[in-house]
Scaffold this motif. Structure first.
Motif, PDB file in Angstrom:
ATOM      1  N   ARG B 297      36.147   3.491  -9.769  1.00  0.00           N
ATOM      2  CA  ARG B 297      36.187   3.598 -11.137  1.00  0.00           C
ATOM      3  C   ARG B 297      37.084   1.969 -12.140  1.00  0.00           C
ATOM      4  O   ARG B 297      38.024   2.690 -11.900  1.00  0.00           O
ATOM      5  CB  ARG B 297      35.670   4.988 -11.884  1.00  0.00           C
ATOM      6  CG  ARG B 297      34.269   5.536 -11.044  1.00  0.00           C
ATOM      7  CD  ARG B 297      35.239   7.359 -11.242  1.00  0.00           C
ATOM      8  NE  ARG B 297      33.706   8.043 -10.180  1.00  0.00           N
ATOM      9  CZ  ARG B 297      32.342   8.633 -11.407  1.00  0.00           C
ATOM     10  NH1 ARG B 297      32.711   7.948 -12.398  1.00  0.00           N
ATOM     11  NH2 ARG B 297      31.887   8.949 -10.629  1.00  0.00           N
ATOM     12  N   VAL B 298      36.204   1.900 -12.778  1.00  0.00           N
ATOM     13  CA  VAL B 298      37.113   0.892 -13.692  1.00  0.00           C
ATOM     14  C   VAL B 298      36.705   1.404 -15.521  1.00  0.00           C
ATOM     15  O   VAL B 298      34.893   1.209 -15.612  1.00  0.00           O
ATOM     16  CB  VAL B 298      37.209  -0.264 -13.966  1.00  0.00           C
ATOM     17  CG1 VAL B 298      37.654  -1.189 -14.294  1.00  0.00           C
ATOM     18  CG2 VAL B 298      37.302  -0.650 -12.777  1.00  0.00           C
ATOM     19  N   ARG B 299      37.518   1.743 -16.302  1.00  0.00           N
ATOM     20  CA  ARG B 299      36.225   1.823 -17.670  1.00  0.00           C
ATOM     21  C   ARG B 299      37.385   0.133 -18.127  1.00  0.00           C
ATOM     22  O   ARG B 299      38.878   0.440 -18.567  1.00  0.00           O
ATOM     23  CB  ARG B 299      37.307   2.409 -18.512  1.00  0.00           C
ATOM     24  CG  ARG B 299      36.951   2.752 -20.407  1.00  0.00           C
ATOM     25  CD  ARG B 299      37.644   3.430 -21.064  1.00  0.00           C
ATOM     26  NE  ARG B 299      37.486   2.991 -22.199  1.00  0.00           N
ATOM     27  CZ  ARG B 299      37.315   3.921 -23.386  1.00  0.00           C
ATOM     28  NH1 ARG B 299      36.559   4.799 -23.005  1.00  0.00           N
ATOM     29  NH2 ARG B 299      37.057   3.136 -24.688  1.00  0.00           N
ATOM     30  N   LYS B 317      44.194   2.681  -8.624  1.00  0.00           N
ATOM     31  CA  LYS B 317      44.536   2.968  -9.980  1.00  0.00           C
ATOM     32  C   LYS B 317      44.088   1.417 -10.631  1.00  0.00           C
ATOM     33  O   LYS B 317      44.288   0.755 -10.087  1.00  0.00           O
ATOM     34  CB  LYS B 317      45.566   3.396 -10.490  1.00  0.00           C
ATOM     35  CG  LYS B 317      45.558   4.816 -10.195  1.00  0.00           C
ATOM     36  CD  LYS B 317      47.060   5.486 -10.871  1.00  0.00           C
ATOM     37  CE  LYS B 317      48.351   4.791  -9.423  1.00  0.00           C
ATOM     38  NZ  LYS B 317      48.337   5.311  -8.736  1.00  0.00           N
ATOM     39  N   THR B 318      43.120   1.982 -11.635  1.00  0.00           N
ATOM     40  CA  THR B 318      43.199   0.253 -13.160  1.00  0.00           C
ATOM     41  C   THR B 318      43.526   1.085 -14.097  1.00  0.00           C
ATOM     42  O   THR B 318      43.504   1.524 -14.513  1.00  0.00           O
ATOM     43  CB  THR B 318      41.404   0.293 -12.964  1.00  0.00           C
ATOM     44  OG1 THR B 318      41.008   1.221 -13.822  1.00  0.00           O
ATOM     45  CG2 THR B 318      41.144  -0.466 -11.747  1.00  0.00           C
ATOM     46  N   PRO B 335      41.928   6.890  -9.382  1.00  0.00           N
ATOM     47  CA  PRO B 335      40.716   6.525  -7.773  1.00  0.00           C
ATOM     48  C   PRO B 335      40.039   7.735  -7.715  1.00  0.00           C
ATOM     49  O   PRO B 335      38.362   7.244  -6.832  1.00  0.00           O
ATOM     50  CB  PRO B 335      41.926   6.267  -6.297  1.00  0.00           C
ATOM     51  CG  PRO B 335      43.727   6.333  -6.879  1.00  0.00           C
ATOM     52  CD  PRO B 335      43.324   6.665  -8.573  1.00  0.00           C
ATOM     53  N   ASP B 336      40.221   9.175  -7.882  1.00  0.00           N
ATOM     54  CA  ASP B 336      39.148   9.992  -7.781  1.00  0.00           C
ATOM     55  C   ASP B 336      38.322  10.251  -9.237  1.00  0.00           C
ATOM     56  O   ASP B 336      37.476  10.568  -9.034  1.00  0.00           O
ATOM     57  CB  ASP B 336      40.393  11.256  -8.079  1.00  0.00           C
ATOM     58  CG  ASP B 336      40.346  11.261  -9.378  1.00  0.00           C
ATOM     59  OD1 ASP B 336      40.699  10.564 -10.394  1.00  0.00           O
ATOM     60  OD2 ASP B 336      41.721  12.324  -9.357  1.00  0.00           O
ATOM     61  N   GLY B 337      38.100   9.284 -10.255  1.00  0.00           N
ATOM     62  CA  GLY B 337      37.623   8.926 -11.099  1.00  0.00           C
ATOM     63  C   GLY B 337      37.825   9.477 -12.540  1.00  0.00           C
ATOM     64  O   GLY B 337      37.786   9.003 -13.695  1.00  0.00           O
ATOM     65  N   ARG B 338      38.980  10.173 -12.475  1.00  0.00           N
ATOM     66  CA  ARG B 338      39.850  10.862 -13.755  1.00  0.00           C
ATOM     67  C   ARG B 338      40.010   9.394 -14.519  1.00  0.00           C
ATOM     68  O   ARG B 338      40.413   8.255 -13.364  1.00  0.00           O
ATOM     69  CB  ARG B 338      40.851  11.411 -13.468  1.00  0.00           C
ATOM     70  CG  ARG B 338      40.399  13.595 -12.923  1.00  0.00           C
ATOM     71  CD  ARG B 338      41.802  13.630 -13.024  1.00  0.00           C
ATOM     72  NE  ARG B 338      42.858  13.439 -12.371  1.00  0.00           N
ATOM     73  CZ  ARG B 338      43.820  12.657 -12.185  1.00  0.00           C
ATOM     74  NH1 ARG B 338      44.116  13.105 -13.392  1.00  0.00           N
ATOM     75  NH2 ARG B 338      44.393  11.959 -11.264  1.00  0.00           N
ATOM     76  N   ALA B 339      40.298   9.761 -16.523  1.00  0.00           N
ATOM     77  CA  ALA B 339      40.856   8.067 -17.083  1.00  0.00           C
ATOM     78  C   ALA B 339      41.270   8.882 -18.183  1.00  0.00           C
ATOM     79  O   ALA B 339      41.166   9.965 -17.933  1.00  0.00           O
ATOM     80  CB  ALA B 339      39.150   7.671 -18.036  1.00  0.00           C
ATOM     81  N   ARG B 340      42.131   8.314 -18.938  1.00  0.00           N
ATOM     82  CA  ARG B 340      43.263   8.787 -19.193  1.00  0.00           C
ATOM     83  C   ARG B 340      43.020   7.973 -20.175  1.00  0.00           C
ATOM     84  O   ARG B 340      43.670   6.236 -19.909  1.00  0.00           O
ATOM     85  CB  ARG B 340      44.461   9.243 -18.777  1.00  0.00           C
ATOM     86  CG  ARG B 340      45.545   9.658 -19.520  1.00  0.00           C
ATOM     87  CD  ARG B 340      46.245  10.350 -18.898  1.00  0.00           C
ATOM     88  NE  ARG B 340      47.189  11.064 -19.892  1.00  0.00           N
ATOM     89  CZ  ARG B 340      48.602  11.570 -19.321  1.00  0.00           C
ATOM     90  NH1 ARG B 340      48.944  11.741 -18.488  1.00  0.00           N
ATOM     91  NH2 ARG B 340      48.865  12.335 -21.077  1.00  0.00           N
TER      92      ARG B 340
END
Lengths: 159, 450
Positions: B297-299, B317-318, B335-340
């Motif tokens: 997942r990438v924002r 991670k991105t 990688p698990d979809g969490r974003a910060r």
């Protein structure tokens, strides 16, 4: 006073009048002649250690070259006299001297130097060439040309 | 005639009056003074000749060759903990290769200002001027595609300018003929040309790992009814070129041959972050093993939808320089979809991941004079804390390219580089000294002649 300076002093005292006479023939002016001799003697000082035994050729060489170079640098041209002697006699008179001085003045500086060194100082062609820093061939050609010009001047004086 | 002439000359010479008395000692001392002055003048003249020679040598030598500093001691490759504005007259890397590079800069030098590419040695910290044969003018900067430093710093990838073409011929686009890699250790260049009647335009250029280069180029079309190029360019396709291998480029595709709409970033270790269908799904893809592609997942886009600097880590991670109404900030997707989102870290550039939890970013910071400054910092993505990584000079430098392999090694203090003296300084000093000495000689000669 160092021995070199003593030798120089003695040489100046003994030979300066003769050098001035040569310089007079080279420049045509008594004032310039004295100046020329002084310059030549000053220029000889740095070399004195090497020429002290026989300084005359070196000093005369400086004298002759300096007379040519001065003309080049300052374009000195003496004002020649238009006065000609009334007659030419076997004995040299005032008018004859004036005619000769005028004829010498008409020569190019190097030709004049060649004539003075060859016929007044009695230098050989090789010595003259060495003194002026030119080739013997140049001395010959300059001398030939100068004598021819003097003859023309003489004829003009006679006429 | 000659005897007569001698007599007459002697008679004429006798006309001159006996010279006035003269002090020979005065002549002697005058002669000695003259000798000293001439010795001094000869020394001055010798100095002038030497200076003129030095100046002439400075003119003839290529810039930077005059005072080449001895090579610095080599150490293990590392980034420098501080960057400097390159001095004048840098040594060319072709003359004294200093690769691999830890940093690639583009910096203005000289007056009038001329932009140069500058490499900073990873092993010595020395700065070298880099000329990329056949490349685009350095004035264009790195932009997003112009030149790229390989992860180890061994290569610089760049686009080859199409010979004889001007950007004006193609609606302002530079017409290119292919890509090339410059070996920073040897100065040698390998080229990969793309056949196209009107040339190609650049879309993307990034390193998959230290020997594989991804590049994407669009073909420039011809203007209808003419034999000239049009201002249009195709989206083109992407290839992977093994720069150390013997094979030519191979197309990049998803498993099953699905085309890839966009390659966003590289982890620098063999995987590309790809966006096959335009913003819907992202994958980490090893071009050699497409079936093992890993979805992540990438924002990626900011609030205006424009693309941002992205760096992918080896574990998926991105880190993105995302945008909001105040500018850009650091956003990390796990990688698990969490974003910060780290909105207090105004990251305008993302250089890469130092390790699993630290990312190196370029931060903007307001300064007292209101101009603002930049710094390169390391951010702990678990805490949001940032620490200085590479100090930037107070004078602005363009954003550098960093060798991503070295991000995991603490930067080292290389000290202030020993900048070579600009040959123009020698020329200027030489000419100045020459003028002064000639002037002094002229004054001296005038005084002597009086």
């Amino acid at each position: 006073m160092s021995s070199a300076e003593e030798q120089f002093t003695a040489y100046v005292g003994a030979r300066r009048p003769a050098l001035v006479r040569t310089a007079y023939l080279l420049t045509g002016s008594a004032e310039d002649a004295e100046d020329l001799v002084q310059t030549a003697l000053i220029k000889a000082v740095p070399k004195w250690g090497r020429i002290a035994d026989d300084p005359e050729p070196y000093v005369r060489a400086i004298l002759a070259r300096e007379s040519v170079n001065r003309w080049r640098r300052r374009r000195w041209r003496e004002v020649t006299s238009d006065m000609l002697p009334e007659t030419r006699t076997a004995e040299v008179d005032v008018a004859g001297r004036e005619a000769l001085r005028s004829a010498l003045a008409r020569l190019a500086p190097r030709q004049r130097a060649v004539i003075v060194l060859r016929y007044y100082e009695d230098m050989t062609e090789r010595q003259t060439a060495e003194a002026l820093g030119i080739s013997v061939g140049t001395v010959k050609s300059q001398c030939r040309d100068a004598l021819a010009r003097l003859r023309v001047s003489e004829l003009a004086a006679l006429s | 005639m000659t005897e007569q002439l001698h007599e007459r000359l002697a008679d004429l010479a006798g006309d001159v009056a006996t010279p006035a008395p003269l002090d020979p000692a005065g002549l002697w001392h005058t002669g000695k003074r003259r000798q000293r002055r001439r010795t001094a003048a000869a020394a001055v003249a010798a100095c002038v000749v030497v200076l003129a020679g030095v100046s002439g040598a400075g003119l003839l030598l290529p810039s930077g060759d005059l005072s080449q500093a001895p090579s610095a001691t080599k150490t293990a490759p590392a980034l420098p903990d501080r960057l400097h504005v390159p001095g004048h007259g840098l040594i060319s890397n072709e003359d004294d290769p200093a690769g691999p590079f830890a940093v690639l800069l583009s910096a203005g030098q000289g007056w009038p200002v001329k932009t140069s590419l500058v490499g900073v040695s990873a092993t010595t910290g020395e700065y070298r001027r880099v000329t990329l044969p056949g490349g685009l003018p350095p004035e264009l900067g790195f932009s997003e595609t112009a030149a790229s430093l390989s992860p180890s710093g061994r290569y610089v990838a760049y686009w080859l300018q199409r010979p004889g073409d001007r950007a004006d011929d193609h609606g302002g686009m530079e017409a290119l003929s292919g890509v090339a890699v410059y070996d920073t250790r040897t100065g040698k260049v390998r080229r990969e040309l793309v056949d196209a009647p009107y040339g190609i335009s650049a879309w993307a250029l990034l390193w998959v790992d230290d020997s594989r280069l991804y590049f994407r180029a669009g073909e420039i079309g011809g203007a209808p009814g003419t034999d000239r190029a049009s201002s249009s360019r195709a989206i083109g396709r992407g290839w992977v070129w093994d720069v150390d291998g013997v094979q030519r480029r191979v197309p990049l595709a998803m498993p099953g041959g699905e085309a890839i709409d966009d390659v966003v970033a590289s982890d620098g270790h063999g995987r590309l972050l790809v966006d096959p269908r335009g913003g819907s799904r992202y994958f980490l893809l090893d071009p050699a093993h497409p079936k093992e592609a890993q979805q992540v997942r990438v924002r990626r886009s900011d609030s205006n939808g424009t693309s941002s600097a992205v760096a992918a880590s080896r574990d998926g991670k991105t880190a993105v320089a995302a945008g909001d109404e105040h500018g850009s900030f650091l956003a990390v997707t796990f990688p698990d979809g969490r974003a910060r989102n780290f909105r207090d870290l105004r990251a305008f550039d993302v250089y890469g991941w130092a390790d699993a939890t630290h990312v190196v970013v370029g931060l903007g910071a307001p300064s007292e004079d209101g101009v603002g400054s930049t710094r390169i910092a390391e951010v702990d993505v678990t805490t949001g804390r940032s620490a200085p990584f590479i100090r930037m000079p107070s004078q602005q430098l363009n954003s550098p390219e960093l060798a991503s392999d070295l991000l995991g090694t603490p930067p080292v203090d290389r000290g202030e580089p020993d900048w070579p003296t600009d040959p123009r300084v020698f020329i200027g000093l030489g000419v100045g000294a020459l003028v002064l000495l000639l002037g002094a000689l002229g004054v001296w000669r005038r005084r002597e002649q009086r």
